[in-house]
Structure formats: C-alpha cells, structure tokens
Enzyme design. Structure first.
Site, PDB file in Angstrom:
ATOM      1  CG  HIS A   1      59.185  -0.671  48.418  1.00  0.00           C
ATOM      2  ND1 HIS A   1      58.965   0.569  48.986  1.00  0.00           N
ATOM      3  CD2 HIS A   1      59.052  -0.473  47.080  1.00  0.00           C
ATOM      4  CE1 HIS A   1      58.730   1.456  48.037  1.00  0.00           C
ATOM      5  NE2 HIS A   1      58.759   0.842  46.856  1.00  0.00           N
TER       6      HIS A   1
ATOM      7  CG  HIS B   1      54.729   0.668  48.968  1.00  0.00           C
ATOM      8  ND1 HIS B   1      55.372  -0.439  48.477  1.00  0.00           N
ATOM      9  CD2 HIS B   1      54.531   1.494  47.912  1.00  0.00           C
ATOM     10  CE1 HIS B   1      55.533  -0.309  47.163  1.00  0.00           C
ATOM     11  NE2 HIS B   1      55.038   0.869  46.798  1.00  0.00           N
TER      12      HIS B   1
ATOM     13  CB  CYS C   1      55.308   6.620  31.972  1.00  0.00           C
ATOM     14  SG  CYS C   1      56.132   5.552  33.182  1.00  0.00           S
TER      15      CYS C   1
ATOM     16  CB  CYS D   1      53.880   7.505  35.758  1.00  0.00           C
ATOM     17  SG  CYS D   1      55.581   7.901  36.130  1.00  0.00           S
TER      18      CYS D   1
ATOM     19  CB  CYS E   1      59.299   7.519  32.496  1.00  0.00           C
ATOM     20  SG  CYS E   1      58.769   8.117  34.107  1.00  0.00           S
TER      21      CYS E   1
ATOM     22  CG  HIS F   1      58.745   4.319  36.393  1.00  0.00           C
ATOM     23  ND1 HIS F   1      57.839   5.358  36.496  1.00  0.00           N
ATOM     24  CD2 HIS F   1      58.423   3.431  37.369  1.00  0.00           C
ATOM     25  CE1 HIS F   1      56.992   5.096  37.494  1.00  0.00           C
ATOM     26  NE2 HIS F   1      57.327   3.947  38.034  1.00  0.00           N
TER      27      HIS F   1
ATOM     28  CE  LYS G   1      59.302   6.712  44.522  1.00  0.00           C
ATOM     29  NZ  LYS G   1      58.507   6.143  43.462  1.00  0.00           N
TER      30      LYS G   1
ATOM     31  CE  LYS H   1      60.024  -5.593  46.333  1.00  0.00           C
ATOM     32  NZ  LYS H   1      60.792  -6.806  46.515  1.00  0.00           N
TER      33      LYS H   1
HETATM   34  N1  MSP Z   1      48.341   3.814  43.076  1.00  0.00           N
HETATM   35  C1  MSP Z   1      49.018   5.073  43.147  1.00  0.00           C
HETATM   36  C2  MSP Z   1      48.371   5.973  44.168  1.00  0.00           C
HETATM   37  C3  MSP Z   1      46.935   6.256  43.960  1.00  0.00           C
HETATM   38  S1  MSP Z   1      46.284   7.266  45.218  1.00  0.00           S
HETATM   39  C4  MSP Z   1      44.765   7.701  44.688  1.00  0.00           C
HETATM   40  C5  MSP Z   1      50.475   4.832  43.527  1.00  0.00           C
HETATM   41  N2  MSP Z   1      50.743   3.677  44.115  1.00  0.00           N
HETATM   42  S2  MSP Z   1      52.195   3.181  44.549  1.00  0.00           S
HETATM   43  O1  MSP Z   1      51.983   1.877  45.117  1.00  0.00           O
HETATM   44  O2  MSP Z   1      53.096   3.267  43.455  1.00  0.00           O
HETATM   45  O3  MSP Z   1      52.754   4.172  45.599  1.00  0.00           O
HETATM   46  C6  MSP Z   1      52.081   4.407  46.778  1.00  0.00           C
HETATM   47  C7  MSP Z   1      52.839   5.355  47.672  1.00  0.00           C
HETATM   48  O4  MSP Z   1      54.111   4.822  48.030  1.00  0.00           O
HETATM   49  C8  MSP Z   1      53.106   6.718  47.046  1.00  0.00           C
HETATM   50  O5  MSP Z   1      52.743   7.735  47.973  1.00  0.00           O
HETATM   51  C9  MSP Z   1      54.591   6.742  46.859  1.00  0.00           C
HETATM   52  O6  MSP Z   1      55.111   8.019  47.016  1.00  0.00           O
HETATM   53  C10 MSP Z   1      55.042   5.854  48.000  1.00  0.00           C
HETATM   54  N3  MSP Z   1      56.393   5.380  47.772  1.00  0.00           N
HETATM   55  C11 MSP Z   1      56.825   4.510  46.810  1.00  0.00           C
HETATM   56  N4  MSP Z   1      58.187   4.451  46.882  1.00  0.00           N
HETATM   57  C12 MSP Z   1      58.627   5.268  47.865  1.00  0.00           C
HETATM   58  C13 MSP Z   1      59.857   5.536  48.453  1.00  0.00           C
HETATM   59  N5  MSP Z   1      60.976   5.015  48.013  1.00  0.00           N
HETATM   60  N6  MSP Z   1      59.886   6.360  49.535  1.00  0.00           N
HETATM   61  C14 MSP Z   1      58.740   6.877  50.092  1.00  0.00           C
HETATM   62  N7  MSP Z   1      57.570   6.636  49.570  1.00  0.00           N
HETATM   63  C15 MSP Z   1      57.483   5.943  48.390  1.00  0.00           C
HETATM   64  O7  MSP Z   1      51.294   5.698  43.327  1.00  0.00           O
END
Ligand code: MSP
Length: 529
Positions: free
Chosen positions: A21, A24, A130, A133, A155, A158, A305, A308
């Site tokens: 999304h 990311h 969790c 997380c 959590c 979540h 935040k 998905k």
């Molecule tokens: N797999 C772990 C990271 C491991 S790094 C060694 C993870 N993955 S994630 O897919 O859940 O998230 C990846 C990144 O996307 C994180 O930096 C997270 O902060 C970012 N975001 C997910 N949702 C977000 C928002 N709504 N806004 C901004 N960034 C966000 O965590």
C-alpha cells in the site's frame, strides 16, 4: 560528505503476507530520493530493498491460501513487490529476499559466531506474542480488547488478540548491551533520528534491557538454528541481518568493507528493532553499528495508521494510474515533513499537482521552451550583459543548491524540495517581470531578450538536475527538450552539488518541442475527490 564516499541506504524489507500500500511505497520513495541524490553527487551509492519471507505471519497466510510459504512468497514477490518498484520508479541496486541462499547461509554463520562467543543460551519462555508484529509484546503495548475481542488482551498496534506462547527458546544476551547502547546514543546523537525518536529509544533502554528470545520450535518456516535444527531463527533476528548479508557479510569481505555501515530508513513502528536490537546484535558480533537509523512517520487515514489489516490501505497504482509516478513521489516528499506523520487526502494531492507541478513547474518549462522556439528558432541564445534581475536568479539557484544539499544530508527531504522550489518561484516571477513577449516586439531589445531567455533556459537546466532525484520522468523529458543531453550528457550523471554553477548550458543548444510535463487531470478521474 565528500564526493566519492560510500553511501549505503536501505529500506525495511517488506512482509509478503499482503500486497503493498502507499505506506510501504512512501518508505521506498524516500530512500530512493536520497539514493538518487547521492548517486548524482558522485558518492559510491547502494540502495537495498527486499522482502521478509519467514515467520508465522507468512506461514499462516500461505496455509490459509492453500499453498506453501515459499510458493506464496514467490507469487507475491513477482506479482506485487517487484512491480511496486516499477510503479513508483525505484532505482534500487539490489533486492534481497530472506529466502535467498546468500542470506540464509550467512544468518547461520552470524548466529553460530554469537553462540560460540557465549552470547546465546537456552531457556524457557512464556509471554504474549503478536503475530502481526512478530514480537513478544512488552506490558506497555498490551491493551484490553473491545467489541469482538472484549475480555481479551490485544496488541496496541494491531488491535488483535495476543497469543500466550510457552516454549523452550534460545536467548540472545541483549541485556549485556544496555550500557554500550546508551553510550552510543550519547556519543553519536545523530545515530537515531529524528530527535523525538531518539528520545523514545534512549528512555526505553534506560529502563534496562531483557534478553531476547531468538528462536522458535513450534513451527519450521524459517532458517534453521545451526546447532539445533529443531529450532528456526526468530523472524526479526533473521530479517535485520539482511542489511549485512546483502553486501557480503560472511562471504565477500571486500564488498562488506566498502558498503557497511548503512543509513536505515524505517517507519517509526519498527524503530526499536533497528535502534536497539540491531546495534546490540552487531556489537555482539564485533561489527560496526549502522551509520544512522531514521524513523519516519506514518501515513494516516482518518487519523489512524493506514493499514491493510484495518482495510484502509490504498494501492500505489490507484494514485499513479491517474497522476503518474512523478506526482506520487513529489507529493509525499513535499507534503509531509520527513519524520512526522501525515494525512493523505485526494484533494490535497490534486491541488498540489495542479498548483505546484502543472502550473508552477510544468508551465514554466513549456513557456520557456516555446519562447526559445518562437523568438530564436529553437536555438538557446547567448546571454548579453547581466542585470540585477538576472543576477538575482543566479543567486537563488546557487543558494537553493547549497540549501538542498544540506537538507538532504540531514535527511530533510521536504526542506530540500522547498529550497529547490524557490527557483521555480523565482523564475516564474522573473518571466512575469521581464515580459519577454514585450521585448520580442522591439528590435532594439534583442540582446535583452536574448539574456532573459538564456537565463530562463539555464535556470531550467539547474531545475532539471536538482529535481531529477524526485521527479525523474518529467526532468528527463525536460532535459531532452532543452537539448542538454547532446551537450552535457545524461541527466542522471550531472553532478548535483554543482548544479548551481552558472552557465553550464551552452548557448547555441537546440531545443525540442516539449509535451506538457504534468497534463491537466479531469476532476472525475480523481478517486475519492
Ligand atoms: N518486515 C518488517 C521489516 C523488517 S526490516 C528488517 C516490516 N514489514 S512491513 O511490510 O510491515 O512494513 C514495512 C515498512 O512499511 C515499515 O517501515 C512500516 O513502517 C512501513 N509502513 C507500513 N504502514 C505504514 C503507513 N501507514 N505509513 C507509513 N509507513 C508505513 O515491518
């Protein structure tokens, strides 16, 4: 930072349980803008991104979809995560998957070293976990559930129930590193950024650290613990190591020495893993800690935040299909102070697109090229004697270049863009004030007209160079329209720190027609607006 120095920057590696999304994509764009800037500055740049494929979350998703975790990961990587990079124009140098052999082998090597050096022991564990997380939750992040989860512990991130896990685990003696970490934060105040993130991390570590459970034995989707194959490595311990396995840890010492340490860009939700656990792991292994860890804010939807799992996720293509990848990149880098939360809104995106990209920058470029075409048959005229207004343009460009570079050095991408935008505003004001169309009517003003259009064209040259890390597609079109490629070479090879040096575009260069850089968008085409 001097030219030629190493600049290694990373994004978090993304869980493949779901599709990308815009949250990311936001992390990706920020890291890519910084990497493109440094690359163009001549620094020895490396941008790493990738996917996090082990652990219970992925295993459960795959099982629920009737497939194996590896097949699921392969599918999501090829249909979603690699295409994301194209959608938003990411120029990454590498893409690591935690299922790569180069990663798995060297995670085992790292773990074995810590085990041999006495940093790992076996113990019993019982705590609330969790799966969202992939973390045992500290008391401060456990809250009472509401609605369907009334009466259960959930959590805080979540809002889903936690699971009580009780098993034999291997533990990493993280508690031994609290003092060393506090000394690190103290001696190197830039290690964790921004300031608010640093304060949070420091106060967390001041309370003392527990040892960390780093293996699981109740499922087997992970990297096997080398001395006890009935355990797999805890997914975060595995994932964090991607930053070193991707650049040769354990197998290519020369490359590792060239790249490491890195600047890590992460969302603030995963800051603690990067600013506490990760440097503790590195200290235990006798490796350098990261150069810095920057925790950016969240994209919020309705004040929460965007995610998905809460069904508020917006796919990046929903934006790029209408506005294009440049607008996506520009909007998020400009509208949100990097490091703070920001609310996404279609109205704001559409308004900035129109005012800043289409009217501010795009029109400026089209008008200048059109005037060079009309008044000088498409050949950039030479400058005559410079007057005060022309010199003011030059000064703005010099100052903006220095200010933008200083802002990038501090990872303040929004400030870099504001600095560069002073050039857009200055040039628009300059053209309005100089009225080249009036000068063109008066044969005695031919030299003045020539100076004004040289100044404007050279201003566009500087803008193309400075904006290319943020809006690579539009600036490349502008570069070609200016005829600069033949004279000066490829846009992405223009040294960005000297973009403000005046007079680089040679007079006599032939311009080419320029289509609208940011075409008008029909209001009906904007979802949600
Ligand atoms: N797999 C772990 C990271 C491991 S790094 C060694 C993870 N993955 S994630 O897919 O859940 O998230 C990846 C990144 O996307 C994180 O930096 C997270 O902060 C970012 N975001 C997910 N949702 C977000 C928002 N709504 N806004 C901004 N960034 C966000 O965590």
């Amino acid at each position: 930072m001097s030219d030629g120095s190493s600049f290694y920057i990373t994004t978090p590696i993304f869980y493949v349980n779901d599709v990308p999304h815009i949250g990311h994509a936001y992390t990706e764009v920020a890291a890519d803008v910084l990497a493109r800037w440094h690359r163009q500055a001549g620094d020895d740049t490396w941008l790493l991104t990738g996917t996090d494929e082990h652990g219970q979350k992925i295993l459960r998703t795959a099982t629920a979809n009737g497939t194996t975790p590896k097949e699921w990961a392969d599918r999501l990587v090829s249909t979603e995560w690699l295409p994301l990079l194209k959608t938003i124009d990411i120029a990454n140098d590498d893409f690591i998957r935690t299922t790569d052999v180069r990663h798995e082998q060297n995670v085992q090597r790292f773990l074995q070293k810590l085990y041999d050096d006495g940093y790992i022991y076996a113990g019993e564990y019982e705590a609330l976990y969790c799966v969202g997380c992939e973390e045992f939750k500290p008391q401060s992040e456990i809250i009472d559930g509401t609605g369907e989860y009334e009466g259960q512990k959930v959590c805080a991130i979540h809002s889903k129930p936690l699971e009580l896990l009780q098993e034999k685990n291997y533990f990493f003696r993280m508690s031994q590193f609290a003092d060393a970490l506090l000394a690190l934060y103290e001696e190197n105040p830039e290690f964790v950024q921004p300031e608010s993130a640093r304060n949070e991390v420091v106060s967390f570590v001041r309370q003392g650290l527990s040892d960390l459970s780093i293996s699981r034995s109740s499922f087997d989707w992970g990297i096997k613990v080398p001395w006890d194959e009935s355990h797999v490595v805890y997914v975060w311990f595995d994932a964090l190591l991607n930053y070193v396995t991707a650049v040769g840890y354990g197998q290519d010492d020369e490359n590792f020495a060239r790249r490491w340490p890195a600047t890590h860009i992460v969302g603030k939700d995963i800051l603690r893993f990067h600013a506490v656990i990760w440097p503790a792991m590195l200290l235990a292994a006798g490796l350098d800690v990261p150069h810095r860890v920057f925790g950016h804010g969240w994209l919020l939807v309705g004040g929460e935040k965007m995610s998905k799992s809460k069904l508020t996720g917006i796919a990046p293509t929903q934006i790029t299909d209408t506005f294009g990848s440049d607008a996506f990149r520009y909007y998020f880098m400009r509208a949100i102070s990097f490091g703070q939360d920001g609310s996404f809104s279609w109205e704001d995106l559409a308004a900035r697109y129109q005012a800043e990209l289409a009217n501010g920058f795009g029109n400026l470029a089209s008008r200048v090229i059109a005037m060079v075409t009309r008044y000088f048959e498409g050949v950039v005229p030479p400058a005559g004697r410079y007057e005060e207004a022309d010199l003011a343009v030059q000064a703005t460009i010099t100052d903006a270049t220095a200010a933008a570079d200083a802002a990038i050095e501090k990872l303040a991408i929004h400030d870099a863009l504001s600095a560069i935008w002073t050039i857009v505003d200055e040039l628009n004001g300059y053209i309005t004030a100089q009225e080249p169309w009036s000068l063109a009517k008066d044969e005695t003003q031919r030299e003045r007209l020539s100076t004004v259009l040289y100044t404007a064209s050279e201003g566009l040259r500087a803008l193309a160079v400075l904006l290319s890390p943020v809006v690579p597609v539009a600036t490349l079109k502008l570069w070609q329209a200016l005829g600069a490629e033949d004279e000066l070479g490829a846009l992405d090879e223009q040294p960005i720190r000297s973009a403000g040096d005046w007079g680089q575009l040679p007079a006599g260069t032939t311009v080419n027609g320029l289509e609208a850089l940011f075409p008008r968008i029909d209001a009906d085409a904007v979802p949600g607006a």
